[in-house]
Write a protein that holds these residues in place. Structure first.
Motif, PDB file in Angstrom:
ATOM      1  N   MET B  96       0.840  -1.195   0.000  1.00 51.53           N
ATOM      2  CA  MET B  96       0.000   0.000   0.000  1.00 51.53           C
ATOM      3  C   MET B  96       0.877   1.247   0.000  1.00 51.53           C
ATOM      4  SD  MET B  96      -1.374  -1.010   3.730  1.00 51.53           S
ATOM      5  CE  MET B  96      -2.391   0.411   4.053  1.00 51.53           C
ATOM      6  N   ASN B  97       0.224   2.382  -0.088  1.00 48.74           N
ATOM      7  CA  ASN B  97       0.905   3.690  -0.013  1.00 48.74           C
ATOM      8  C   ASN B  97       2.104   3.790  -0.943  1.00 48.74           C
ATOM      9  OD1 ASN B  97      -0.899   4.072   2.067  1.00 48.74           O
ATOM     10  ND2 ASN B  97       0.607   3.523   3.644  1.00 48.74           N
ATOM     11  N   TRP B  98       1.912   3.437  -2.200  1.00 49.62           N
ATOM     12  CA  TRP B  98       3.077   3.501  -3.078  1.00 49.62           C
ATOM     13  C   TRP B  98       3.428   4.922  -3.471  1.00 49.62           C
ATOM     14  CZ3 TRP B  98      -0.664  -0.323  -4.015  1.00 49.62           C
ATOM     15  CH2 TRP B  98      -1.712   0.018  -4.868  1.00 49.62           C
ATOM     16  N   GLU B  99       4.725   5.134  -3.624  1.00 53.17           N
ATOM     17  CA  GLU B  99       5.245   6.436  -4.029  1.00 53.17           C
ATOM     18  C   GLU B  99       6.405   6.212  -4.970  1.00 53.17           C
ATOM     19  OE1 GLU B  99       6.554   8.355  -0.504  1.00 53.17           O
ATOM     20  OE2 GLU B  99       4.651   9.399  -0.227  1.00 53.17           O
ATOM     21  N   SER B 100       6.611   7.182  -5.854  1.00 52.01           N
ATOM     22  CA  SER B 100       7.768   7.058  -6.729  1.00 52.01           C
ATOM     23  C   SER B 100       8.467   8.392  -6.844  1.00 52.01           C
ATOM     24  CB  SER B 100       7.316   6.575  -8.094  1.00 52.01           C
ATOM     25  OG  SER B 100       7.914   7.312  -9.108  1.00 52.01           O
ATOM     26  N   LYS B 101       9.784   8.333  -7.031  1.00 51.22           N
ATOM     27  CA  LYS B 101      10.528   9.556  -7.327  1.00 51.22           C
ATOM     28  C   LYS B 101      10.215   9.937  -8.771  1.00 51.22           C
ATOM     29  CE  LYS B 101      14.069   9.217  -3.934  1.00 51.22           C
ATOM     30  NZ  LYS B 101      15.131   8.243  -3.653  1.00 51.22           N
ATOM     31  N   PRO B 102      10.401  11.206  -9.144  1.00 53.09           N
ATOM     32  CA  PRO B 102      10.159  11.596 -10.538  1.00 53.09           C
ATOM     33  C   PRO B 102      10.955  10.682 -11.473  1.00 53.09           C
ATOM     34  CG  PRO B 102      10.586  13.527  -9.191  1.00 53.09           C
ATOM     35  CD  PRO B 102      10.803  12.339  -8.302  1.00 53.09           C
ATOM     36  N   ALA B 104       9.705   7.768 -12.255  1.00 55.57           N
ATOM     37  CA  ALA B 104       8.982   6.508 -12.022  1.00 55.57           C
ATOM     38  C   ALA B 104       9.875   5.274 -12.089  1.00 55.57           C
ATOM     39  CB  ALA B 104       7.806   6.378 -12.997  1.00 55.57           C
ATOM     40  N   ALA B 105      11.151   5.422 -11.714  1.00 57.39           N
ATOM     41  CA  ALA B 105      12.048   4.261 -11.723  1.00 57.39           C
ATOM     42  C   ALA B 105      12.432   3.845 -10.310  1.00 57.39           C
ATOM     43  CB  ALA B 105      13.301   4.567 -12.534  1.00 57.39           C
ATOM     44  N   ASP B 106      12.193   4.701  -9.334  1.00 62.46           N
ATOM     45  CA  ASP B 106      12.584   4.426  -7.948  1.00 62.46           C
ATOM     46  C   ASP B 106      11.329   4.524  -7.073  1.00 62.46           C
ATOM     47  OD1 ASP B 106      13.585   4.341  -5.434  1.00 62.46           O
ATOM     48  OD2 ASP B 106      15.187   5.804  -5.761  1.00 62.46           O
ATOM     49  N   TRP B 107      10.913   3.378  -6.543  1.00 65.03           N
ATOM     50  CA  TRP B 107       9.617   3.307  -5.873  1.00 65.03           C
ATOM     51  C   TRP B 107       9.756   2.838  -4.426  1.00 65.03           C
ATOM     52  CZ3 TRP B 107       4.611   3.543  -8.309  1.00 65.03           C
ATOM     53  CH2 TRP B 107       4.654   3.783  -9.682  1.00 65.03           C
ATOM     54  N   THR B 108       8.845   3.289  -3.584  1.00 61.43           N
ATOM     55  CA  THR B 108       8.734   2.674  -2.265  1.00 61.43           C
ATOM     56  C   THR B 108       7.295   2.208  -2.047  1.00 61.43           C
ATOM     57  OG1 THR B 108       8.272   4.810  -1.257  1.00 61.43           O
ATOM     58  CG2 THR B 108      10.565   4.023  -1.164  1.00 61.43           C
ATOM     59  N   PHE B 109       7.184   1.108  -1.308  1.00 62.99           N
ATOM     60  CA  PHE B 109       5.869   0.540  -0.994  1.00 62.99           C
ATOM     61  C   PHE B 109       5.834   0.223   0.495  1.00 62.99           C
ATOM     62  CE2 PHE B 109       6.518  -0.467  -5.410  1.00 62.99           C
ATOM     63  CZ  PHE B 109       5.259  -0.490  -5.991  1.00 62.99           C
TER      64      PHE B 109
END
Lengths: 319, 519
Positions: B96-102, B104-109
């Motif tokens: 859940m709560n996914w985020e990505s750095k500009p 869209a190649a570096d993501w956290t979940f």
């Protein structure tokens, strides 16, 4: 002693036939396009995935080596492991074999007495109403394809009347009567399919003997037709009847895949079809072996029984 | 079901929020189902599913799933990372709560907290990473190609992971919704008895025959997990499946025969669910093989097929018109403004003349494994093509080995594609020049460039325009002749409540076990 030698020769021939069957099966599956890896991955096969899977399954060894390896295992009682699931084949095959034999047995218990009984009755009352009716009806049922007979039975007994289930799914731990209930429709289908052949063979071979001189003598003695048929004609007609019964019993074991599909019955036929489509060679071989054993075994048994019933068939004709 | 999933978190990533915007537009596209009287959800009962898509060679190892029965059982026992809901949106499941750095190649979940496996272990980041890695590297998993852009997965804390990709992809949550990626405890290998965080635990499994799962504890997912147990029967024969439903031996069946659905609908005590979906039947032309090298020939064939008639007869109306591009109308990036190709013998003749092929002869390879009714469709195509002056012969190929010997081997054959959750995935898998399954061998550098740009484009208007442009390129110059999208058809008895259409897979995205209730 003669009968013993006969049995031994027959059994040895049976084993040789089995070996030939296993080689043919192996060659046959090799001829099929694609291999287990491409069949398993289907449309989603990439060259990389194929290579990985082939290496994992040991498909890079030459075919004849894999065959010899398999044969060595079988001789030692090891059917090997399925290529697709990796589990031992015996664990999957044996319960299904039990299911197949159960259904075959259920159908045979209805079909054989029915067919032979009606055949004898038809011979006794040759040209009578029963004779004509049984001939016509049995020919009609044998002329319809199995799946058609199955669907008719499903529509009538499952969908309309609701007496019997259309699904014949059986599983371990199921009670005997539940099993009987579940398999009644497929057993009825099989009965309808095999009865005609046995019935007509019984009638024909009995009638063929009826035209021989000793039967005429029996009639001239003043015996009733029933007595002549049962006591004088039938014993000499038993050979062909046993043979055709054995052939049909073998069919009940090896030829019922269509019925298995329609009634969703977990038998060996379905297992083999799945294995062929996935190119799971060890499983195909194991199923083929089981079918061959059933076929050859029943026919050998028929030959032996026929020889017991008729001493002239015991292979000592030279004397 | 509006509150079936937790409300979207404020921090939720751009693609999810962007898709919500898109979903507003999507709401106008009806997912067709049968209206029935509402029965409030209640617990208890034994659900019996009769399904096609199972085989005695099945295994419960998620890296081997190729068909619907194991996938359905997989979702009964285990959970995925991300769930695609009935509006084609990515919603949180175990991640859940996914985020990505500009870029869209570096993501956290975030890993969902306070979830336990059926063996009592608490779910943490290690389990998630292990479960994803089952499909990476030297894995024969069908999900492996989808995950190749992932270069690294790191554990940031027991409840947070980071995923790094070699190129950006704004659709990563969708990629992670793949039905193969199911979560098991770290190091788990006993696939005979999968341990998961799902609603049910395995009670009995016989491959290709029957599976029983039981609910032994409260399920963590809100508004889900009503029935006590699920029995999944493999019934591959469609007549047997229908008979089983009608005689009351099962409660729901998938994959109805379009030719008999109208009869089934007349029966009492049965309701039919129809889902518009991404699966489509198509005729594949190899753009590198004469005569299909000439786009005029391809266009001529596209105008020589009567799509309306195919839809009406082969699918009995249970589908949607195709326009020679693979993005379905249920997709937010579907471009409705693209002119629809229709049967026009004059136009076909015009393009034939332009190609200098006034006497075109082509051979179409078919088998019904491509899609149900493919042979019928080819025969109709043959007749209409004749009207356009094209001599089309049909070569019936064996079902066995169709995908290895016919598809991508012959210049012209029938095929199908199942739906993919995102436009990017569908286009990448089958239309990018270097895609291994680029079955039309259509190569267009401009298209490839656009595809990669659209993947990281965060401005939705721009992104939609880009996907529109790509759809037009495929439709006008591609080698895929896509006459129709095929709806999913399934049916339930009136005992079953809560069955809904799903834009991706049948049986509610194969999660029917945890979602329906019985009366």
């Amino acid at each position: 002693m003669e009968i013993l030698r006969f049995i031994v020769t027959r059994a040895a021939l049976g084993v040789l036939t089995l070996l030939a069957v296993s080689i043919l099966l192996y060659l046959g599956t090799q001829l099929l396009p694609g291999d287990v890896a491409s069949a398993l991955l289907g449309q989603s096969a990439t060259p990389e995935a194929l290579a990985v899977l082939r290496a994992k399954l040991g498909l890079n060894t030459p075919a004849y080596l894999r065959y010899l390896h398999w044969l060595w295992g079988v001789v030692h009682g090891n059917l090997g492991s399925s290529l697709t699931t990796g589990t031992p084949i015996a664990g999957v095959l044996l319960p299904r074999l039990a299911n197949t034999l159960f259904l075959a047995g259920y159908a045979a218990i209805i079909a054989v007495p029915l067919a032979v009984g009606l055949g004898i009755l038809a011979a006794i009352r040759e040209g009578g109403i029963l004779d004509r009716l049984s001939s016509t009806l049995s020919l009609a049922t044998i002329s319809f394809p199995e799946f058609f007979v199955s669907y008719i039975l499903i529509v009538v007994f499952a969908s309309q009347l609701g007496w019997l289930p259309s699904l014949a799914t059986v599983y371990g731990g199921m009670g005997f009567w539940n099993r009987i209930d579940a398999t009644t429709l497929p057993a009825m289908t099989l009965t309808l399919v095999v009865v005609a052949h046995m019935l007509r063979m019984t009638r024909t071979s009995t009638l063929a003997v009826m035209s021989s001189p000793y039967v005429e003598t029996a009639f001239l003695k003043g015996l009733s037709r029933t007595r002549v048929v049962l006591n004088h004609a039938l014993p000499n007609a038993l050979g062909p009847i046993i043979a055709v019964v054995a052939l049909n019993l073998a069919y009940l074991v090896v030829g019922v895949v269509v019925v298995e599909v329609v009634f969703v019955y977990p038998g060996v036929g379905q297992l083999m079809v799945d294995a062929v489509s996935k190119r799971d060679l060890p499983t195909v071989q194991a199923c083929g072996l089981v079918f061959a054993v059933a076929f050859i075994g029943l026919n050998t048994l028929a030959d032996i029984l026929a020889a017991l019933a008729n001493p002239r068939l015991r292979g000592s004709r030279g004397r | 079901m509006s509150n079936a999933n937790p409300p979207l978190d404020r921090r939720q990533f751009l693609s999810a929020s962007a898709l919500m915007g898109a979903a507003a537009g999507l709401a106008s596209i009806p997912l067709i189902g049968e209206a029935r009287a509402d029965v409030p959800p209640k617990s208890g009962g034994h659900l019996r599913l009769g399904m096609s898509g199972g085989s005695t060679t099945d295994s419960l190892n998620p890296t081997t799933y190729l068909s619907w029965v194991p996938a359905n059982i997989g979702y009964q026992l285990m959970n995925g990372l991300v769930e695609i809901d009935e509006h084609n949106q990515a919603t949180p499941e175990l991640l859940m709560n996914w985020e990505s750095k500009p870029g869209a190649a570096d993501w956290t979940f975030d890993v969902r907290k306070d979830i336990t496996f059926s063996n009592g272990k608490t779910l943490d980041a290690d389990d998630i990473i292990y479960s994803i890695n089952l499909h990476r590297g030297k894995s024969s998993s069908p999900a492996a190609p989808t995950l190749t852009p992932i270069t690294d997965i790191k554990k940031l804390s027991p409840n947070k992971i980071q995923i790094i990709m070699n190129s950006g992809n704004a659709d990563l949550p969708f990629l992670l919704s793949d039905y193969h990626i199911l979560v098991v405890p770290n190091g788990f290998t006993d696939w005979k008895n999968p341990i998961g965080t799902g609603c049910f635990v395995l009670e009995h499994y016989e491959a290709g025959v029957r599976c029983i799962t039981k609910r032994t504890r409260p399920y963590w997912k809100p508004n889900c997990g009503y029935v006590d147990s699920v029995e999944t029967l493999t019934i591959n024969d469609v007549s047997a499946r229908t008979a089983a439903l009608l005689s009351g031996q099962v409660d729901a069946i998938n994959r109805l025969d379009a030719r008999t659905v109208d009869l089934l609908k007349k029966r009492p005590k049965v309701h039919v669910i129809q889902s518009a979906a991404g699966q489509h039947g198509l005729f594949v032309m190899n753009c590198t093989d004469a005569p299909f090298t000439d786009n005029n020939v391809r266009l001529a064939l596209k105008y020589a097929i009567d799509r309306e008639q195919l839809l009406k007869t082969v699918l009995r109306g249970y589908g949607r018109l195709g326009n020679d591009q693979p993005i379905p109308s249920t997709n937010p990036y579907y471009d409705a403004s693209l002119p629809q190709h229709s049967y026009d013998p004059d136009k076909a003749k015009f393009y034939l003349k332009k190609a200098g092929q006034s006497n075109l002869k082509v051979e179409l390879n078919v088998n019904d494994v491509a899609f149900t009714g493919a042979t019928d469709a080819a025969q109709l195509f043959q007749q209409t093509a004749q009207g356009a002056g094209i001599n089309l012969t049909i070569k019936q190929q064996p079902a066995d080995g169709y995908w290895s010997n016919v598809w991508m081997k012959v210049p012209f054959c029938a095929s199908y594609w199942g739906g993919r959750p995102t436009a990017d995935q569908m286009l990448t898998i089958a239309y990018k020049s270097d895609a291994p399954w680029n079955d039309t061998f259509w190569k267009n550098a401009q298209f490839d460039k656009l595809l990669i740009e659209a993947r990281v484009e965060l401005d939705q208007t721009k992104r939609k325009a880009m996907y529109g442009q790509m759809q037009a390129m495929i439709s006008n110059t591609g080698g895929a002749l896509i006459p129709m999208f095929i709806d999913y058809l399934e049916a339930g008895s009136n005992r079953v409540h809560g069955m809904k259409p799903n834009p991706l897979f049948d049986f509610m995205g194969e999660r029917i076990g945890e979602k329906v209730w019985l009366s």
